[in-house]
Design a protein around this motif. Sequence first.
Motif: not given
Length: 215
Positions: A44-47, A52-54, A59-64, A109-113
């Motif tokens: 998940l973190l890798r994707n 969304v480039p670090s 923020n920590d997207m896994v928590i937010d 899917l993971l869809v980044a908008v």
Amino acid sequence: MDRRLQVFIAAGILALFAIAGTSLVAFTHAVTKARIEANERETLLRNLSALVPSESVDNDMVIDTLEVSDPELLGAPTTTVYRGRRQGEPVAAVLTTRVPNGYSGPIKLLVAVRYDGSLGGVRVISHKETPGLGDKVEESRSDWIHGFTGKSLGNPPLDKWKVKRDGGVFDQFTGATITPRSIVAAVRKTLLYVQDHKDALYDKQAASDGVKGEG
């Protein structure tokens, strides 16, 4: 030795073996579960970092995160949204969209908008599509999935969000049209959802309170 004593000893030995076996299975299950969860988090973190480039968020997207519900547009009863911010301002949202009508079953899917409505990218995280045909949606199999990056509801126009065989702009695969057709439709619906619920997706109060909402 008394026969009853022999039976008692044998039963005790069997009981010990049963307890040991059960304990071993439980221990193995716990270790395996922890390893699977760790691997899933790493994936998940890798994707998320790829979509969304670090360096673009702090923020920590896994928590937010936020749990939303719109089965018609997002394909599942509940959908997790990972939110990227920089200095408190929204950067992107990554949704765990489900494609219910893949050729061989649901596709996840993971869809980044991005906050401007354009796609940061799309990744297939699980599927059961036909090897050599439908599995070309995987990033490791072809670059087809990269064709979504930068697209939006206006680019291409809404009526062109289809595979070329249906009059749209997205490629299909030889011998496998259903899979790309379904994914294109799902990504389009995800963009529509984000467009209609943009403010709710980035609600800072919900993030700080840990509230689960319905977009």
